[in-house]
Design a protein around this motif. Sequence first.
Motif, PDB file in Angstrom:
ATOM      1  N   GLN A 143      35.623  51.340  38.103  1.00  0.00           N
ATOM      2  CA  GLN A 143      34.359  51.712  38.743  1.00  0.00           C
ATOM      3  C   GLN A 143      34.483  51.908  40.250  1.00  0.00           C
ATOM      4  O   GLN A 143      33.913  52.838  40.811  1.00  0.00           O
ATOM      5  N   ARG A 144      35.257  51.059  40.933  1.00  0.00           N
ATOM      6  CA  ARG A 144      35.362  51.154  42.391  1.00  0.00           C
ATOM      7  C   ARG A 144      36.141  52.386  42.844  1.00  0.00           C
ATOM      8  O   ARG A 144      36.045  52.814  44.003  1.00  0.00           O
ATOM      9  N   PHE A 145      36.904  52.982  41.918  1.00  0.00           N
ATOM     10  CA  PHE A 145      37.693  54.167  42.283  1.00  0.00           C
ATOM     11  C   PHE A 145      36.931  55.472  42.053  1.00  0.00           C
ATOM     12  O   PHE A 145      37.172  56.459  42.742  1.00  0.00           O
ATOM     13  N   VAL A 146      36.024  55.466  41.087  1.00  0.00           N
ATOM     14  CA  VAL A 146      35.329  56.700  40.693  1.00  0.00           C
ATOM     15  C   VAL A 146      34.594  57.373  41.846  1.00  0.00           C
ATOM     16  O   VAL A 146      34.682  58.599  42.003  1.00  0.00           O
ATOM     17  N   PRO A 147      33.848  56.634  42.708  1.00  0.00           N
ATOM     18  CA  PRO A 147      33.132  57.317  43.800  1.00  0.00           C
ATOM     19  C   PRO A 147      34.040  58.055  44.776  1.00  0.00           C
ATOM     20  O   PRO A 147      33.571  58.914  45.530  1.00  0.00           O
ATOM     21  N   HIS A 148      35.318  57.729  44.775  1.00  0.00           N
ATOM     22  CA  HIS A 148      36.254  58.344  45.720  1.00  0.00           C
ATOM     23  C   HIS A 148      36.967  59.571  45.158  1.00  0.00           C
ATOM     24  O   HIS A 148      37.746  60.216  45.869  1.00  0.00           O
ATOM     25  N   LEU A 149      36.726  59.896  43.902  1.00  0.00           N
ATOM     26  CA  LEU A 149      37.373  61.054  43.290  1.00  0.00           C
ATOM     27  C   LEU A 149      36.860  62.343  43.933  1.00  0.00           C
ATOM     28  O   LEU A 149      35.740  62.396  44.441  1.00  0.00           O
ATOM     29  N   PRO A 150      37.658  63.401  43.921  1.00  0.00           N
ATOM     30  CA  PRO A 150      37.249  64.645  44.596  1.00  0.00           C
ATOM     31  C   PRO A 150      36.156  65.394  43.853  1.00  0.00           C
ATOM     32  O   PRO A 150      36.066  65.339  42.620  1.00  0.00           O
ATOM     33  N   VAL A 151      35.332  66.089  44.617  1.00  0.00           N
ATOM     34  CA  VAL A 151      34.395  67.057  44.064  1.00  0.00           C
ATOM     35  C   VAL A 151      34.947  68.440  44.394  1.00  0.00           C
ATOM     36  O   VAL A 151      36.021  68.575  44.992  1.00  0.00           O
ATOM     37  N   ALA A 152      34.214  69.495  44.021  1.00  0.00           N
ATOM     38  CA  ALA A 152      34.701  70.861  44.211  1.00  0.00           C
ATOM     39  C   ALA A 152      35.056  71.125  45.676  1.00  0.00           C
ATOM     40  O   ALA A 152      34.286  70.809  46.587  1.00  0.00           O
ATOM     41  N   GLY A 153      36.244  71.687  45.874  1.00  0.00           N
ATOM     42  CA  GLY A 153      36.692  72.047  47.209  1.00  0.00           C
ATOM     43  C   GLY A 153      37.378  70.937  47.966  1.00  0.00           C
ATOM     44  O   GLY A 153      37.721  71.104  49.141  1.00  0.00           O
ATOM     45  N   GLU A 154      37.626  69.803  47.317  1.00  0.00           N
ATOM     46  CA  GLU A 154      38.215  68.655  47.999  1.00  0.00           C
ATOM     47  C   GLU A 154      39.616  68.324  47.501  1.00  0.00           C
ATOM     48  O   GLU A 154      39.937  68.532  46.326  1.00  0.00           O
ATOM     49  N   ILE A 155      40.419  67.772  48.401  1.00  0.00           N
ATOM     50  CA  ILE A 155      41.715  67.193  48.069  1.00  0.00           C
ATOM     51  C   ILE A 155      41.658  65.719  48.461  1.00  0.00           C
ATOM     52  O   ILE A 155      41.310  65.389  49.596  1.00  0.00           O
ATOM     53  N   VAL A 156      41.984  64.841  47.520  1.00  0.00           N
ATOM     54  CA  VAL A 156      41.954  63.408  47.781  1.00  0.00           C
ATOM     55  C   VAL A 156      43.339  62.817  47.511  1.00  0.00           C
ATOM     56  O   VAL A 156      43.954  63.095  46.478  1.00  0.00           O
ATOM     57  N   PHE A 157      43.815  62.010  48.453  1.00  0.00           N
ATOM     58  CA  PHE A 157      45.083  61.302  48.308  1.00  0.00           C
ATOM     59  C   PHE A 157      44.793  59.815  48.116  1.00  0.00           C
ATOM     60  O   PHE A 157      44.119  59.202  48.958  1.00  0.00           O
ATOM     61  N   PHE A 158      45.289  59.247  47.039  1.00  0.00           N
ATOM     62  CA  PHE A 158      45.166  57.811  46.814  1.00  0.00           C
ATOM     63  C   PHE A 158      46.447  57.122  47.288  1.00  0.00           C
ATOM     64  O   PHE A 158      47.527  57.343  46.729  1.00  0.00           O
ATOM     65  N   ASN A 159      46.316  56.297  48.327  1.00  0.00           N
ATOM     66  CA  ASN A 159      47.416  55.473  48.812  1.00  0.00           C
ATOM     67  C   ASN A 159      47.301  54.135  48.082  1.00  0.00           C
ATOM     68  O   ASN A 159      46.595  53.238  48.506  1.00  0.00           O
ATOM     69  N   ARG A 160      47.987  54.030  46.991  1.00  0.00           N
ATOM     70  CA  ARG A 160      47.791  53.027  45.940  1.00  0.00           C
ATOM     71  C   ARG A 160      46.496  53.352  45.216  1.00  0.00           C
ATOM     72  O   ARG A 160      45.648  54.079  45.726  1.00  0.00           O
ATOM     73  N   SER A 161      46.344  52.807  44.031  1.00  0.00           N
ATOM     74  CA  SER A 161      45.255  53.260  43.180  1.00  0.00           C
ATOM     75  C   SER A 161      44.932  52.203  42.140  1.00  0.00           C
ATOM     76  O   SER A 161      45.213  51.015  42.325  1.00  0.00           O
ATOM     77  N   TRP A 162      44.359  52.666  41.030  1.00  0.00           N
ATOM     78  CA  TRP A 162      44.079  51.763  39.919  1.00  0.00           C
ATOM     79  C   TRP A 162      45.353  51.155  39.344  1.00  0.00           C
ATOM     80  O   TRP A 162      45.309  50.160  38.634  1.00  0.00           O
ATOM     81  N   TYR A 163      46.502  51.735  39.680  1.00  0.00           N
ATOM     82  CA  TYR A 163      47.765  51.173  39.187  1.00  0.00           C
ATOM     83  C   TYR A 163      48.166  49.882  39.911  1.00  0.00           C
ATOM     84  O   TYR A 163      49.201  49.299  39.594  1.00  0.00           O
ATOM     85  N   ASN A 164      47.352  49.442  40.867  1.00  0.00           N
ATOM     86  CA  ASN A 164      47.557  48.101  41.428  1.00  0.00           C
ATOM     87  C   ASN A 164      47.598  47.052  40.320  1.00  0.00           C
ATOM     88  O   ASN A 164      48.331  46.073  40.405  1.00  0.00           O
ATOM     89  N   ARG A 165      46.797  47.289  39.294  1.00  0.00           N
ATOM     90  CA  ARG A 165      46.721  46.308  38.200  1.00  0.00           C
ATOM     91  C   ARG A 165      48.042  46.203  37.444  1.00  0.00           C
ATOM     92  O   ARG A 165      48.408  45.126  36.972  1.00  0.00           O
ATOM     93  N   ALA A 166      48.754  47.303  37.341  1.00  0.00           N
ATOM     94  CA  ALA A 166      50.030  47.294  36.625  1.00  0.00           C
ATOM     95  C   ALA A 166      51.187  46.851  37.507  1.00  0.00           C
ATOM     96  O   ALA A 166      52.269  46.560  37.006  1.00  0.00           O
ATOM     97  N   GLY A 167      50.946  46.791  38.834  1.00  0.00           N
ATOM     98  CA  GLY A 167      52.010  46.448  39.766  1.00  0.00           C
ATOM     99  C   GLY A 167      51.759  45.150  40.491  1.00  0.00           C
ATOM    100  O   GLY A 167      52.037  44.061  39.981  1.00  0.00           O
ATOM    101  N   VAL A 168      51.196  45.261  41.693  1.00  0.00           N
ATOM    102  CA  VAL A 168      51.045  44.079  42.541  1.00  0.00           C
ATOM    103  C   VAL A 168      50.166  43.001  41.915  1.00  0.00           C
ATOM    104  O   VAL A 168      50.452  41.800  42.030  1.00  0.00           O
ATOM    105  N   GLU A 169      49.085  43.401  41.226  1.00  0.00           N
ATOM    106  CA  GLU A 169      48.215  42.388  40.623  1.00  0.00           C
ATOM    107  C   GLU A 169      48.943  41.626  39.523  1.00  0.00           C
ATOM    108  O   GLU A 169      48.773  40.410  39.381  1.00  0.00           O
ATOM    109  N   ARG A 170      49.738  42.324  38.771  1.00  0.00           N
ATOM    110  CA  ARG A 170      50.499  41.670  37.703  1.00  0.00           C
ATOM    111  C   ARG A 170      51.569  40.736  38.277  1.00  0.00           C
ATOM    112  O   ARG A 170      51.678  39.579  37.863  1.00  0.00           O
ATOM    113  N   VAL A 171      52.326  41.239  39.248  1.00  0.00           N
ATOM    114  CA  VAL A 171      53.436  40.470  39.805  1.00  0.00           C
ATOM    115  C   VAL A 171      52.941  39.242  40.573  1.00  0.00           C
ATOM    116  O   VAL A 171      53.515  38.151  40.469  1.00  0.00           O
ATOM    117  N   MET A 172      51.857  39.416  41.343  1.00  0.00           N
ATOM    118  CA  MET A 172      51.358  38.332  42.187  1.00  0.00           C
ATOM    119  C   MET A 172      50.311  37.469  41.482  1.00  0.00           C
ATOM    120  O   MET A 172      49.680  36.621  42.103  1.00  0.00           O
TER     121      MET A 172
END
Length: 235
Positions: free
Chosen positions: A61-90
Amino acid sequence: MKFHKSVIEKGKKVCLLFEGRDAAGKDGIIKRFREHLSPREVRTVALGTPSDREKSAWYFQRFVPHLPVAGEIVFFNRSWYNRAGVERVMNFCSARECRNFMDAVGNFEHLLTQADLIFFKYYLDISKQEQKRRLKARRESPLKQWKISPIDEKAQTVWHAYSEARDVMFVKTHFVYAPWYIAHCDNKKSTRINVIKHFLSHVDYQGKQKDKLIYDPSIVFAFDPLCYEKGMIAT
């Protein structure tokens, strides 16, 4: 610039996601992507620690508002995959929460691609020795010290735990409609140039010159289980 012009004119929605170990170069590569693009239609998303309210919400849910709309480019510097990486390890999430994420992320990303997002996932791969050197440079440089966090300080000691989490993530979240692309990052300049070429070679836009977009497949390549046997991923 040609690609960006086509995004604006044709109302394309573009999302690039960058994951990787600490000090792999996510900030730098996004900076180079954005360098000559219009700041009005381009955004970088680098979310901090979730609030108590966000922790109680649907994970994505916290990521959805940041997704691009028409005409936009969005770069995610880390993302929902935090859960599979840092959240899991730490241990910031439970084993059950991690399993639920792995089960749900495919459906989430399938919805994104069905909504006509141009969606790319890049994992920046770095050797243990190069990570050690870069973390040391961060500690010693007054211009880079802001990048150091308690999690960064543990990066080397939990190296193998991150490797295991990364490998599980690749196997479970490498989809036909949303594949993982791996980029070797020990040489920053080479990585940045090749990832930009790789991305542009995989999208359509007017005036594209394919001969200028030939990238090095030993630096940027799609994930494949055989990558381990070929020594193409840092272990």
